[in-house]
Design a protein around this motif. Structure first.
Motif, PDB file in Angstrom:
ATOM      1  N   ALA A  93      -2.816  -6.733  -7.008  1.00 38.47           N
ATOM      2  CA  ALA A  93      -3.843  -5.941  -6.331  1.00 38.47           C
ATOM      3  C   ALA A  93      -4.412  -4.973  -7.361  1.00 38.47           C
ATOM      4  O   ALA A  93      -3.653  -4.354  -8.116  1.00 38.47           O
ATOM      5  CB  ALA A  93      -3.248  -5.175  -5.154  1.00 38.47           C
ATOM      6  N   VAL A  94      -5.719  -4.887  -7.436  1.00 38.79           N
ATOM      7  CA  VAL A  94      -6.390  -3.957  -8.344  1.00 38.79           C
ATOM      8  C   VAL A  94      -7.508  -3.268  -7.585  1.00 38.79           C
ATOM      9  O   VAL A  94      -8.126  -3.851  -6.688  1.00 38.79           O
ATOM     10  CB  VAL A  94      -6.961  -4.664  -9.596  1.00 38.79           C
ATOM     11  CG1 VAL A  94      -5.851  -5.203 -10.478  1.00 38.79           C
ATOM     12  CG2 VAL A  94      -7.924  -5.779  -9.213  1.00 38.79           C
ATOM     13  N   THR A  95      -7.768  -2.026  -7.942  1.00 39.43           N
ATOM     14  CA  THR A  95      -8.883  -1.308  -7.339  1.00 39.43           C
ATOM     15  C   THR A  95     -10.178  -1.846  -7.902  1.00 39.43           C
ATOM     16  O   THR A  95     -10.351  -1.925  -9.117  1.00 39.43           O
ATOM     17  CB  THR A  95      -8.774   0.201  -7.623  1.00 39.43           C
ATOM     18  OG1 THR A  95      -7.502   0.663  -7.171  1.00 39.43           O
ATOM     19  CG2 THR A  95      -9.861   0.969  -6.895  1.00 39.43           C
ATOM     20  N   SER A  96     -11.088  -2.219  -7.037  1.00 38.00           N
ATOM     21  CA  SER A  96     -12.338  -2.831  -7.471  1.00 38.00           C
ATOM     22  C   SER A  96     -13.080  -1.931  -8.453  1.00 38.00           C
ATOM     23  O   SER A  96     -13.360  -0.773  -8.170  1.00 38.00           O
ATOM     24  CB  SER A  96     -13.236  -3.103  -6.252  1.00 38.00           C
ATOM     25  OG  SER A  96     -14.456  -3.666  -6.645  1.00 38.00           O
ATOM     26  N   GLY A  97     -13.358  -2.474  -9.646  1.00 40.98           N
ATOM     27  CA  GLY A  97     -14.099  -1.728 -10.661  1.00 40.98           C
ATOM     28  C   GLY A  97     -13.250  -0.850 -11.539  1.00 40.98           C
ATOM     29  O   GLY A  97     -13.763  -0.278 -12.507  1.00 40.98           O
ATOM     30  N   ALA A  98     -11.951  -0.720 -11.243  1.00 43.80           N
ATOM     31  CA  ALA A  98     -11.080   0.135 -12.054  1.00 43.80           C
ATOM     32  C   ALA A  98     -10.683  -0.589 -13.340  1.00 43.80           C
ATOM     33  O   ALA A  98     -10.863  -1.797 -13.489  1.00 43.80           O
ATOM     34  CB  ALA A  98      -9.836   0.533 -11.262  1.00 43.80           C
ATOM     35  N   ASP A 130       1.731  -9.413  -5.198  1.00 42.88           N
ATOM     36  CA  ASP A 130       3.063  -9.253  -5.778  1.00 42.88           C
ATOM     37  C   ASP A 130       3.268  -7.874  -6.376  1.00 42.88           C
ATOM     38  O   ASP A 130       4.396  -7.394  -6.500  1.00 42.88           O
ATOM     39  CB  ASP A 130       3.284 -10.308  -6.872  1.00 42.88           C
ATOM     40  CG  ASP A 130       3.197 -11.717  -6.329  1.00 42.88           C
ATOM     41  OD1 ASP A 130       3.841 -12.002  -5.301  1.00 42.88           O
ATOM     42  OD2 ASP A 130       2.473 -12.536  -6.934  1.00 42.88           O
ATOM     43  N   ALA A 131       2.166  -7.238  -6.774  1.00 42.51           N
ATOM     44  CA  ALA A 131       2.237  -5.911  -7.374  1.00 42.51           C
ATOM     45  C   ALA A 131       0.854  -5.280  -7.311  1.00 42.51           C
ATOM     46  O   ALA A 131      -0.154  -5.972  -7.116  1.00 42.51           O
ATOM     47  CB  ALA A 131       2.714  -5.998  -8.827  1.00 42.51           C
ATOM     48  N   PHE A 132       0.816  -3.986  -7.471  1.00 41.60           N
ATOM     49  CA  PHE A 132      -0.435  -3.227  -7.502  1.00 41.60           C
ATOM     50  C   PHE A 132      -0.496  -2.503  -8.834  1.00 41.60           C
ATOM     51  O   PHE A 132       0.406  -1.744  -9.187  1.00 41.60           O
ATOM     52  CB  PHE A 132      -0.461  -2.231  -6.341  1.00 41.60           C
ATOM     53  CG  PHE A 132      -1.676  -1.329  -6.304  1.00 41.60           C
ATOM     54  CD1 PHE A 132      -2.924  -1.767  -6.708  1.00 41.60           C
ATOM     55  CD2 PHE A 132      -1.558  -0.016  -5.832  1.00 41.60           C
ATOM     56  CE1 PHE A 132      -4.038  -0.929  -6.656  1.00 41.60           C
ATOM     57  CE2 PHE A 132      -2.649   0.822  -5.773  1.00 41.60           C
ATOM     58  CZ  PHE A 132      -3.891   0.369  -6.183  1.00 41.60           C
ATOM     59  N   ALA A 133      -1.528  -2.761  -9.629  1.00 44.01           N
ATOM     60  CA  ALA A 133      -1.676  -2.149 -10.944  1.00 44.01           C
ATOM     61  C   ALA A 133      -2.615  -0.963 -10.864  1.00 44.01           C
ATOM     62  O   ALA A 133      -3.732  -1.064 -10.349  1.00 44.01           O
ATOM     63  CB  ALA A 133      -2.214  -3.176 -11.939  1.00 44.01           C
ATOM     64  N   LEU A 134      -2.161   0.151 -11.414  1.00 41.46           N
ATOM     65  CA  LEU A 134      -2.963   1.379 -11.401  1.00 41.46           C
ATOM     66  C   LEU A 134      -2.398   2.299 -12.471  1.00 41.46           C
ATOM     67  O   LEU A 134      -1.426   1.958 -13.154  1.00 41.46           O
ATOM     68  CB  LEU A 134      -2.879   2.036 -10.015  1.00 41.46           C
ATOM     69  CG  LEU A 134      -4.004   3.000  -9.613  1.00 41.46           C
ATOM     70  CD1 LEU A 134      -5.356   2.304  -9.610  1.00 41.46           C
ATOM     71  CD2 LEU A 134      -3.723   3.616  -8.250  1.00 41.46           C
ATOM     72  N   THR A 135      -3.003   3.460 -12.636  1.00 42.48           N
ATOM     73  CA  THR A 135      -2.488   4.408 -13.623  1.00 42.48           C
ATOM     74  C   THR A 135      -1.052   4.805 -13.273  1.00 42.48           C
ATOM     75  O   THR A 135      -0.678   4.859 -12.104  1.00 42.48           O
ATOM     76  CB  THR A 135      -3.370   5.660 -13.688  1.00 42.48           C
ATOM     77  OG1 THR A 135      -3.422   6.274 -12.401  1.00 42.48           O
ATOM     78  CG2 THR A 135      -4.764   5.315 -14.157  1.00 42.48           C
ATOM     79  N   GLY A 136      -0.274   5.085 -14.302  1.00 41.09           N
ATOM     80  CA  GLY A 136       1.132   5.386 -14.114  1.00 41.09           C
ATOM     81  C   GLY A 136       1.382   6.504 -13.138  1.00 41.09           C
ATOM     82  O   GLY A 136       2.253   6.403 -12.256  1.00 41.09           O
ATOM     83  N   ILE A 137       0.629   7.584 -13.266  1.00 38.58           N
ATOM     84  CA  ILE A 137       0.884   8.740 -12.395  1.00 38.58           C
ATOM     85  C   ILE A 137       0.503   8.440 -10.951  1.00 38.58           C
ATOM     86  O   ILE A 137       1.162   8.903 -10.014  1.00 38.58           O
ATOM     87  CB  ILE A 137       0.177  10.004 -12.917  1.00 38.58           C
ATOM     88  CG1 ILE A 137       0.704  11.228 -12.169  1.00 38.58           C
ATOM     89  CG2 ILE A 137      -1.330   9.880 -12.838  1.00 38.58           C
ATOM     90  CD1 ILE A 137       0.377  12.526 -12.843  1.00 38.58           C
ATOM     91  N   SER A 138      -0.532   7.634 -10.742  1.00 39.82           N
ATOM     92  CA  SER A 138      -0.929   7.280  -9.376  1.00 39.82           C
ATOM     93  C   SER A 138       0.123   6.397  -8.717  1.00 39.82           C
ATOM     94  O   SER A 138       0.454   6.578  -7.541  1.00 39.82           O
ATOM     95  CB  SER A 138      -2.275   6.560  -9.390  1.00 39.82           C
ATOM     96  OG  SER A 138      -3.297   7.418  -9.808  1.00 39.82           O
ATOM     97  N   ILE A 139       0.652   5.442  -9.488  1.00 37.26           N
ATOM     98  CA  ILE A 139       1.690   4.567  -8.945  1.00 37.26           C
ATOM     99  C   ILE A 139       2.941   5.362  -8.607  1.00 37.26           C
ATOM    100  O   ILE A 139       3.571   5.159  -7.555  1.00 37.26           O
ATOM    101  CB  ILE A 139       2.012   3.438  -9.943  1.00 37.26           C
ATOM    102  CG1 ILE A 139       0.835   2.464 -10.056  1.00 37.26           C
ATOM    103  CG2 ILE A 139       3.293   2.714  -9.547  1.00 37.26           C
ATOM    104  CD1 ILE A 139       0.524   1.691  -8.792  1.00 37.26           C
ATOM    105  N   ARG A 140       3.305   6.285  -9.486  1.00 36.58           N
ATOM    106  CA  ARG A 140       4.478   7.119  -9.229  1.00 36.58           C
ATOM    107  C   ARG A 140       4.269   7.951  -7.957  1.00 36.58           C
ATOM    108  O   ARG A 140       5.179   8.074  -7.121  1.00 36.58           O
ATOM    109  CB  ARG A 140       4.730   8.026 -10.431  1.00 36.58           C
ATOM    110  CG  ARG A 140       6.025   8.829 -10.339  1.00 36.58           C
ATOM    111  CD  ARG A 140       6.398   9.406 -11.692  1.00 36.58           C
ATOM    112  NE  ARG A 140       5.459  10.389 -12.183  1.00 36.58           N
ATOM    113  CZ  ARG A 140       4.733  10.262 -13.287  1.00 36.58           C
ATOM    114  NH1 ARG A 140       4.805   9.157 -14.008  1.00 36.58           N
ATOM    115  NH2 ARG A 140       3.913  11.219 -13.675  1.00 36.58           N
ATOM    116  N   SER A 141       3.085   8.492  -7.800  1.00 33.45           N
ATOM    117  CA  SER A 141       2.778   9.296  -6.625  1.00 33.45           C
ATOM    118  C   SER A 141       2.824   8.458  -5.351  1.00 33.45           C
ATOM    119  O   SER A 141       3.348   8.899  -4.322  1.00 33.45           O
ATOM    120  CB  SER A 141       1.391   9.939  -6.776  1.00 33.45           C
ATOM    121  OG  SER A 141       1.046  10.698  -5.647  1.00 33.45           O
ATOM    122  N   LEU A 142       2.313   7.234  -5.423  1.00 28.65           N
ATOM    123  CA  LEU A 142       2.350   6.340  -4.263  1.00 28.65           C
ATOM    124  C   LEU A 142       3.781   6.026  -3.851  1.00 28.65           C
ATOM    125  O   LEU A 142       4.138   6.084  -2.670  1.00 28.65           O
ATOM    126  CB  LEU A 142       1.624   5.039  -4.588  1.00 28.65           C
ATOM    127  CG  LEU A 142       0.121   4.957  -4.385  1.00 28.65           C
ATOM    128  CD1 LEU A 142      -0.382   3.597  -4.857  1.00 28.65           C
ATOM    129  CD2 LEU A 142      -0.260   5.191  -2.937  1.00 28.65           C
TER     130      LEU A 142
END
Length: 310
Positions: free
Chosen positions: A165-170, A202-214
């Motif tokens: 899963a990726v945020t559209s345009g990120a 299977d996974a969601f890719a995002l910035t490290g701090i955002s993933i940690r916060s989620l």
């Protein structure tokens, strides 16, 4: 413009002759030159007169989002409140916007800036202007508990053949396209969390701090991987985020940067604003990094010049 105003204008021009007509045209030209030529022209004074700066945000913790009480908050919002407050604009008003619509909405004049920690990328630099690099980025994955695909870095996702899963345009969307990783696009970080929890991804890719916060903010059976700098085709994907302005709003951008500069040059001052939202020294921008360097897009050159580790 109403028909009454149009009629009065025509009568005035006919009565005064061509000299007045030329004067009116010159006046219109000077107004256009004060902006970007595309309808822009927000200045510090216009914001002070309005008493409010309108910012777009994506609802991504911990950058900019609304809390449980409906209050606009987050690290980039806290930074905006400080900087715009020092510029004499006390109210920061937010409009939540899907990621892919942030810059189009900005250029259309729906708001004054984008406050979302947006990565400075060459294609975005063609459309808008970025403030000084404010937040350094790493990447991480939100995965089911136990990390069943053993994801540790970007190449591990490529090798495992996962659906991300990726945020559209990120920026992570771009990584996936460059490496032929299968994706589903989501409109927000919450949507990414839901996609992993439901098994649609299977996974969601995002910035490290955002993933940690989620991961820390949910009771769903997910966890965050360790953060990493993605390497694509052997090149570390060094990235930084910043406030975004219309290209024509140079006076506002310069004023913002003047107030931002002492903050991004002083780690303690930066941490005072950013640390309450979970940011650490790892996200502090290195000395010498500029928006122009990131707009050029030569990441290997940046890494070499600044001595940044991959």
């Amino acid at each position: 413009m109403s028909s009454t105003r149009t009629t009065k204008r025509r009568r005035a021009i006919l009565a005064a002759g061509s000299v007045l007509t030329m004067t009116a045209l010159a006046a219109c030209s000077s107004v256009d030159e004060g902006g970007s030529g595309d309808g822009a022209g927000v200045t510090v004074q216009s914001l002070k007169d309005a008493g409010t700066v309108k910012v777009a945000f994506n609802g991504e913790k911990p950058y900019s989002y609304t809390d449980e009480n409906g209050e606009l908050t987050g690290a980039t919002i806290a930074l905006d409140k400080k900087i715009f407050g020092e510029l004499g604009v006390d109210d920061v008003e937010g409009t939540e916007t899907e990621w892919n619509s942030l810059i189009p909405g900005l250029t259309a004049g729906h708001y004054d800036t984008v406050s979302a920690g947006m990565s400075i990328l060459p294609d975005r630099c063609e459309q808008a202007a970025f403030a000084l690099p404010t937040i350094m980025y790493t990447t991480a994955f939100l995965v089911p508990e136990g990390n069943p695909d053993n994801l540790t870095d970007w190449q591990s996702a490529v090798d495992a053949g996962v659906k991300l899963a990726v945020t559209s345009g990120a920026i992570e969307d771009g990584y996936a396209q460059q490496t032929d990783v299968e994706t589903i696009t989501v409109g927000s970080s919450q949507d990414g969390l839901d996609a992993v929890a439901s098994g649609r991804a299977d996974a969601f890719a995002l910035t490290g701090i955002s993933i940690r916060s989620l991961a820390e903010g949910t009771d769903k059976p997910v966890e965050a991987t360790d953060a990493f700098v993605a390497t694509i085709d052997g090149v570390p994907q060094i990235g930084a985020g910043a406030e975004v302005f219309r290209k024509g709003d140079t006076e506002l951008l310069d004023a913002y940067n003047e107030k931002l500069k002492p903050i991004v040059e002083d780690k303690d001052a930066w941490l005072e604003i950013m640390e309450p939202f979970g940011f650490t020294e790892a996200e502090f921008p290195p000395d010498g990094l500029t928006a122009d360097m990131l707009c050029e897009g030569d990441l290997k050159k940046i890494s070499d010049e600044l001595g940044l580790d991959s």
